[in-house]
Design a protein around this motif. Structure first.
Motif, PDB file in Angstrom:
ATOM      1  N   SER A  31       0.821  -1.207   0.000  1.00  0.00           N
ATOM      2  CA  SER A  31       0.000   0.000   0.000  1.00  0.00           C
ATOM      3  C   SER A  31       0.859   1.263   0.000  1.00  0.00           C
ATOM      4  O   SER A  31       0.520   2.254  -0.647  1.00  0.00           O
ATOM      5  CB  SER A  31      -0.966   0.013   1.176  1.00  0.00           C
ATOM      6  OG  SER A  31      -0.268   0.093   2.392  1.00  0.00           O
ATOM      7  N   VAL A  32       1.985   1.216   0.680  1.00  0.00           N
ATOM      8  CA  VAL A  32       2.910   2.363   0.661  1.00  0.00           C
ATOM      9  C   VAL A  32       3.482   2.529  -0.744  1.00  0.00           C
ATOM     10  O   VAL A  32       3.584   3.648  -1.257  1.00  0.00           O
ATOM     11  CB  VAL A  32       4.033   2.186   1.711  1.00  0.00           C
ATOM     12  CG1 VAL A  32       5.132   3.215   1.505  1.00  0.00           C
ATOM     13  CG2 VAL A  32       3.469   2.300   3.107  1.00  0.00           C
ATOM     14  N   GLY A  33       3.820   1.432  -1.398  1.00  0.00           N
ATOM     15  CA  GLY A  33       4.342   1.504  -2.767  1.00  0.00           C
ATOM     16  C   GLY A  33       3.320   2.064  -3.742  1.00  0.00           C
ATOM     17  O   GLY A  33       3.648   2.891  -4.599  1.00  0.00           O
ATOM     18  N   GLN A  34       2.063   1.634  -3.628  1.00  0.00           N
ATOM     19  CA  GLN A  34       1.014   2.149  -4.495  1.00  0.00           C
ATOM     20  C   GLN A  34       0.769   3.632  -4.243  1.00  0.00           C
ATOM     21  O   GLN A  34       0.561   4.407  -5.173  1.00  0.00           O
ATOM     22  CB  GLN A  34      -0.275   1.361  -4.293  1.00  0.00           C
ATOM     23  CG  GLN A  34      -0.224  -0.039  -4.852  1.00  0.00           C
ATOM     24  CD  GLN A  34      -1.491  -0.835  -4.540  1.00  0.00           C
ATOM     25  OE1 GLN A  34      -2.300  -0.436  -3.710  1.00  0.00           O
ATOM     26  NE2 GLN A  34      -1.642  -1.971  -5.194  1.00  0.00           N
ATOM     27  N   SER A  35       0.808   4.017  -2.992  1.00  0.00           N
ATOM     28  CA  SER A  35       0.620   5.428  -2.655  1.00  0.00           C
ATOM     29  C   SER A  35       1.733   6.285  -3.239  1.00  0.00           C
ATOM     30  O   SER A  35       1.478   7.382  -3.758  1.00  0.00           O
ATOM     31  CB  SER A  35       0.568   5.616  -1.143  1.00  0.00           C
ATOM     32  OG  SER A  35      -0.514   4.913  -0.594  1.00  0.00           O
ATOM     33  N   MET A  36       2.957   5.808  -3.176  1.00  0.00           N
ATOM     34  CA  MET A  36       4.081   6.549  -3.750  1.00  0.00           C
ATOM     35  C   MET A  36       3.952   6.649  -5.265  1.00  0.00           C
ATOM     36  O   MET A  36       4.247   7.688  -5.856  1.00  0.00           O
ATOM     37  CB  MET A  36       5.414   5.879  -3.384  1.00  0.00           C
ATOM     38  CG  MET A  36       5.809   6.041  -1.927  1.00  0.00           C
ATOM     39  SD  MET A  36       6.056   7.760  -1.467  1.00  0.00           S
ATOM     40  CE  MET A  36       7.450   8.174  -2.462  1.00  0.00           C
ATOM     41  N   LYS A  37       3.492   5.576  -5.910  1.00  0.00           N
ATOM     42  CA  LYS A  37       3.313   5.579  -7.359  1.00  0.00           C
ATOM     43  C   LYS A  37       2.266   6.618  -7.767  1.00  0.00           C
ATOM     44  O   LYS A  37       2.474   7.393  -8.706  1.00  0.00           O
ATOM     45  CB  LYS A  37       2.887   4.184  -7.812  1.00  0.00           C
ATOM     46  CG  LYS A  37       2.729   4.039  -9.303  1.00  0.00           C
ATOM     47  CD  LYS A  37       2.334   2.622  -9.667  1.00  0.00           C
ATOM     48  CE  LYS A  37       2.111   2.469 -11.156  1.00  0.00           C
ATOM     49  NZ  LYS A  37       1.712   1.100 -11.506  1.00  0.00           N
ATOM     50  N   ILE A  38       1.155   6.660  -7.057  1.00  0.00           N
ATOM     51  CA  ILE A  38       0.095   7.631  -7.346  1.00  0.00           C
ATOM     52  C   ILE A  38       0.593   9.043  -7.083  1.00  0.00           C
ATOM     53  O   ILE A  38       0.339   9.965  -7.871  1.00  0.00           O
ATOM     54  CB  ILE A  38      -1.159   7.314  -6.500  1.00  0.00           C
ATOM     55  CG1 ILE A  38      -1.778   6.008  -6.961  1.00  0.00           C
ATOM     56  CG2 ILE A  38      -2.165   8.451  -6.570  1.00  0.00           C
ATOM     57  CD1 ILE A  38      -2.868   5.487  -6.043  1.00  0.00           C
ATOM     58  N   PHE A  39       1.316   9.237  -6.003  1.00  0.00           N
ATOM     59  CA  PHE A  39       1.848  10.556  -5.658  1.00  0.00           C
ATOM     60  C   PHE A  39       2.794  11.068  -6.741  1.00  0.00           C
ATOM     61  O   PHE A  39       2.690  12.223  -7.183  1.00  0.00           O
ATOM     62  CB  PHE A  39       2.570  10.476  -4.307  1.00  0.00           C
ATOM     63  CG  PHE A  39       3.160  11.770  -3.862  1.00  0.00           C
ATOM     64  CD1 PHE A  39       2.345  12.792  -3.397  1.00  0.00           C
ATOM     65  CD2 PHE A  39       4.525  11.971  -3.902  1.00  0.00           C
ATOM     66  CE1 PHE A  39       2.890  13.989  -2.976  1.00  0.00           C
ATOM     67  CE2 PHE A  39       5.075  13.167  -3.493  1.00  0.00           C
ATOM     68  CZ  PHE A  39       4.259  14.175  -3.019  1.00  0.00           C
ATOM     69  N   LYS A  40       3.692  10.214  -7.204  1.00  0.00           N
ATOM     70  CA  LYS A  40       4.636  10.616  -8.250  1.00  0.00           C
ATOM     71  C   LYS A  40       3.900  10.938  -9.550  1.00  0.00           C
ATOM     72  O   LYS A  40       4.253  11.879 -10.257  1.00  0.00           O
ATOM     73  CB  LYS A  40       5.665   9.515  -8.493  1.00  0.00           C
ATOM     74  CG  LYS A  40       6.672   9.396  -7.375  1.00  0.00           C
ATOM     75  CD  LYS A  40       7.662   8.275  -7.643  1.00  0.00           C
ATOM     76  CE  LYS A  40       8.633   8.117  -6.503  1.00  0.00           C
ATOM     77  NZ  LYS A  40       9.581   7.022  -6.749  1.00  0.00           N
ATOM     78  N   LYS A  41       2.865  10.159  -9.876  1.00  0.00           N
ATOM     79  CA  LYS A  41       2.082  10.401 -11.087  1.00  0.00           C
ATOM     80  C   LYS A  41       1.391  11.763 -11.012  1.00  0.00           C
ATOM     81  O   LYS A  41       1.387  12.526 -11.979  1.00  0.00           O
ATOM     82  CB  LYS A  41       1.048   9.290 -11.260  1.00  0.00           C
ATOM     83  CG  LYS A  41       0.158   9.457 -12.461  1.00  0.00           C
ATOM     84  CD  LYS A  41      -0.890   8.367 -12.510  1.00  0.00           C
ATOM     85  CE  LYS A  41      -1.924   8.662 -13.571  1.00  0.00           C
ATOM     86  NZ  LYS A  41      -3.053   7.743 -13.514  1.00  0.00           N
ATOM     87  N   GLU A  42       0.812  12.084  -9.867  1.00  0.00           N
ATOM     88  CA  GLU A  42       0.125  13.366  -9.696  1.00  0.00           C
ATOM     89  C   GLU A  42       1.103  14.533  -9.778  1.00  0.00           C
ATOM     90  O   GLU A  42       0.794  15.566 -10.378  1.00  0.00           O
ATOM     91  CB  GLU A  42      -0.624  13.404  -8.362  1.00  0.00           C
ATOM     92  CG  GLU A  42      -1.788  12.444  -8.290  1.00  0.00           C
ATOM     93  CD  GLU A  42      -2.891  12.783  -9.274  1.00  0.00           C
ATOM     94  OE1 GLU A  42      -3.123  13.981  -9.523  1.00  0.00           O
ATOM     95  OE2 GLU A  42      -3.517  11.852  -9.783  1.00  0.00           O
ATOM     96  N   ILE A  43       2.269  14.380  -9.203  1.00  0.00           N
ATOM     97  CA  ILE A  43       3.282  15.440  -9.268  1.00  0.00           C
ATOM     98  C   ILE A  43       3.699  15.672 -10.714  1.00  0.00           C
ATOM     99  O   ILE A  43       3.818  16.814 -11.164  1.00  0.00           O
ATOM    100  CB  ILE A  43       4.513  15.082  -8.401  1.00  0.00           C
ATOM    101  CG1 ILE A  43       4.130  15.071  -6.924  1.00  0.00           C
ATOM    102  CG2 ILE A  43       5.667  16.032  -8.649  1.00  0.00           C
ATOM    103  CD1 ILE A  43       3.749  16.412  -6.374  1.00  0.00           C
ATOM    104  N   LYS A  44       3.887  14.590 -11.468  1.00  0.00           N
ATOM    105  CA  LYS A  44       4.282  14.727 -12.872  1.00  0.00           C
ATOM    106  C   LYS A  44       3.187  15.421 -13.673  1.00  0.00           C
ATOM    107  O   LYS A  44       3.459  16.280 -14.504  1.00  0.00           O
ATOM    108  CB  LYS A  44       4.584  13.353 -13.470  1.00  0.00           C
ATOM    109  CG  LYS A  44       5.078  13.423 -14.885  1.00  0.00           C
ATOM    110  CD  LYS A  44       5.406  12.063 -15.443  1.00  0.00           C
ATOM    111  CE  LYS A  44       5.867  12.218 -16.883  1.00  0.00           C
ATOM    112  NZ  LYS A  44       6.075  10.952 -17.536  1.00  0.00           N
ATOM    113  N   GLU A  45       1.924  15.062 -13.426  1.00  0.00           N
ATOM    114  CA  GLU A  45       0.807  15.695 -14.129  1.00  0.00           C
ATOM    115  C   GLU A  45       0.720  17.182 -13.801  1.00  0.00           C
ATOM    116  O   GLU A  45       0.450  18.003 -14.672  1.00  0.00           O
ATOM    117  CB  GLU A  45      -0.501  14.996 -13.787  1.00  0.00           C
ATOM    118  CG  GLU A  45      -0.655  13.639 -14.437  1.00  0.00           C
ATOM    119  CD  GLU A  45      -1.954  12.950 -14.050  1.00  0.00           C
ATOM    120  OE1 GLU A  45      -2.778  13.550 -13.334  1.00  0.00           O
ATOM    121  OE2 GLU A  45      -2.135  11.796 -14.469  1.00  0.00           O
TER     122      GLU A  45
END
Length: 84
Positions: A31-45
């Motif tokens: 869950s921490v890994g998925q949260s980091m993936k979503i966070f990085k995606k949002e920052i890039k967007e």
């Protein structure tokens, strides 16, 4: 007092293991890994959204001047109307 020493990391991991249990640790890590993936995606967007606005050329907000009519143009139209 700077960085944590290896012994500190070991104690921290042991406390986490005792608190969450061995069965929940993989789920927690996932869950921490998925949260980091979503966070990085949002920052890039967000960065992609900001980039075109900065690169777009600015246009002047001044309105265009209206077309002016010269007196010679208006006198010619009056002459034609009067002769007809």
């Amino acid at each position: 007092m700077g960085a944590m020493k290896p012994m500190h990391w070991l104690v921290l991991l042991l406390v986490i293991l005792l608190l969450f249990g061995a069965k929940k640790l993989p789920d927690l890590a996932r869950s921490v890994g998925q949260s980091m993936k979503i966070f990085k995606k949002e920052i890039k967007e967000l960065q992609d959204d900001d980039a075109p606005a900065v690169q777009a050329p600015t246009t002047s907000a001044a309105p265009e001047a209206p077309k002016t009519v010269t007196p010679s143009d208006s006198s010619q139209s009056e002459d034609h109307e009067g002769k007809a």
